[in-house]
Design a protein around this motif. Sequence first.
Motif, PDB file in Angstrom:
ATOM      1  N   ARG A 140     -12.161  68.818  50.825  1.00 25.85           N
ATOM      2  CA  ARG A 140     -11.563  69.722  51.319  1.00 25.85           C
ATOM      3  C   ARG A 140     -12.466  71.106  51.447  1.00 25.85           C
ATOM      4  NH1 ARG A 140      -5.700  70.481  48.559  1.00 25.85           N
ATOM      5  NH2 ARG A 140      -5.745  71.969  50.278  1.00 25.85           N
ATOM      6  N   PRO A 172      -1.682  61.734  49.642  1.00 20.43           N
ATOM      7  CA  PRO A 172      -1.737  63.009  50.258  1.00 20.43           C
ATOM      8  C   PRO A 172      -3.195  63.380  50.953  1.00 20.43           C
ATOM      9  CG  PRO A 172      -1.172  63.373  47.824  1.00 20.43           C
ATOM     10  CD  PRO A 172      -1.467  61.780  48.118  1.00 20.43           C
ATOM     11  N   GLU A 174      -2.511  61.377  54.429  1.00 18.62           N
ATOM     12  CA  GLU A 174      -1.659  62.037  55.366  1.00 18.62           C
ATOM     13  C   GLU A 174      -1.952  63.325  55.859  1.00 18.62           C
ATOM     14  OE1 GLU A 174       1.793  62.285  52.737  1.00 18.62           O
ATOM     15  OE2 GLU A 174       2.627  60.350  52.976  1.00 18.62           O
ATOM     16  N   ASN A 175      -2.983  64.149  55.030  1.00 20.20           N
ATOM     17  CA  ASN A 175      -3.259  65.425  55.561  1.00 20.20           C
ATOM     18  C   ASN A 175      -4.568  65.412  56.182  1.00 20.20           C
ATOM     19  OD1 ASN A 175      -1.067  67.307  54.507  1.00 20.20           O
ATOM     20  ND2 ASN A 175      -1.379  66.029  52.751  1.00 20.20           N
ATOM     21  N   TRP A 191      -7.519  64.902  54.751  1.00 18.40           N
ATOM     22  CA  TRP A 191      -8.570  65.498  54.037  1.00 18.40           C
ATOM     23  C   TRP A 191      -9.764  64.788  54.064  1.00 18.40           C
ATOM     24  CZ3 TRP A 191      -4.547  66.733  49.719  1.00 18.40           C
ATOM     25  CH2 TRP A 191      -3.798  67.714  50.056  1.00 18.40           C
TER      26      TRP A 191
END
Length: 451
Positions: free
Chosen positions: A111, A141, A144-145, A147
């Motif tokens: 990130r 997460p 899904e995002n 990153w």
Amino acid sequence: MEPDLFTAAAEERQEKDPAGSPLAVRMRPRALDEVVGQQHLLKPGSPLRRLVGEGSGGPAGPSSVILWGPPGTGKTTLAYVVSKATDKRFVELSAITAGVKEVRAVIEGARRATGGYGKETVLFLDEIHRFSKAQQDSLLPAVENRWVTLIAATTENPYFSVISPLLSRSLLLTLEPLTDDDLRGLLGRAVADERGLKGAVTLPRDTEDHLLRIAGGDARRALTALEAAAGAALDKGGTEIALATLEETVDRAAVTYDRDGDQHYDVASALIKSIRGSDVDAALHYLARMIDAGEDPRFIARRLMISASEDIGLADPNALPIAVAAAQAVAMIGFPEAALTLSHATIALALAPKSNSATTAIGAALEDVRKGHAGTVPPHLRDGHYKGAAKLGHAQGYVYPHDLAEGIAEQQYAPDALKDREYYTPTRHGAEARYADAVEWTRGRLGRKRS
């Protein structure tokens, strides 16, 4: 320091000083067109091609990929190629040594890299099947995002070993074992390529054949053995990698075995006949020859399952479950560990009491059927669960065995033409002795005429 920084530093060193890296690393493909094998995944317009941005529209589809296949088929290589083709950082973790803490550190680093200097990250997670459900949940997460681009590798069936939420968000790619032709091409390239041995040695056909046997379909193993043998040949002042040099280097004798020829079937036949003959040592010898020659472990496991029913049967009812469990384990773990499972099953089958009664019983029954000795089903055994069945006499007069104290009713089950036919002739070997007693008792209670 975070795990991804170690990986990035190691990768940078390898690119700056490729000569100091192992041959398997130097020969690692840098583009999809250099990948050996897996042609079913590399066709124009394939999901893998689209993932790296080839074709119209650029990258498409999910940002998570699961690679399922045996060891040495290129799972790590494909992950690396995807990172290079998409100009992303490549971070590698193993589920054997990493936990949620390490995964979260990589995700946080990814990130920051994306936000700080626009560099996205490929996270390659090897052996994801070793992660628990909670550990796999920690990846969701990031997937899904987006990153990270997660590329997870497994040798086990992902439908059993990967959680459904992660599987549903991933592109599943199945890798096939590398063929001998695939490995021959790879070895030839490694000998001649500037990144490889630069033509410093030659590889005769008999040495190459033995390399393929040693590799067992594993590209990394093949290149490692080639590099060691090439070094030994050059140390001796020669340029040809003789078979004897390779044998000395890898400490193996060349075993006469052709996976596609007569030896393949001869050795497999000898394995089964040794099990049938209860010679456990001979059986292990032939098993070892098949393993050392790179035989497909699934082929061996299938032969053991057949033997369990054909030659052991009811003399040891545990033989078939052992063989089936071995086949399932082999499919999940692959070589080299699968050798232990195959040895376990081979020893158990070789030392089990033997009976071919199941084989002869179905053979005799099939022979009658194929000769036309069938006849009609007795009326009282026919289906009575429909309107009008009673008027036809179907299911009328049938005696329900569970209503009787002994649980067996004196009534005819076979067609008239076969009512006194006996197919099963049990032995008194091992556990089948109790079946011999049971069949004698049940035939008497059924009112069958003694043959």
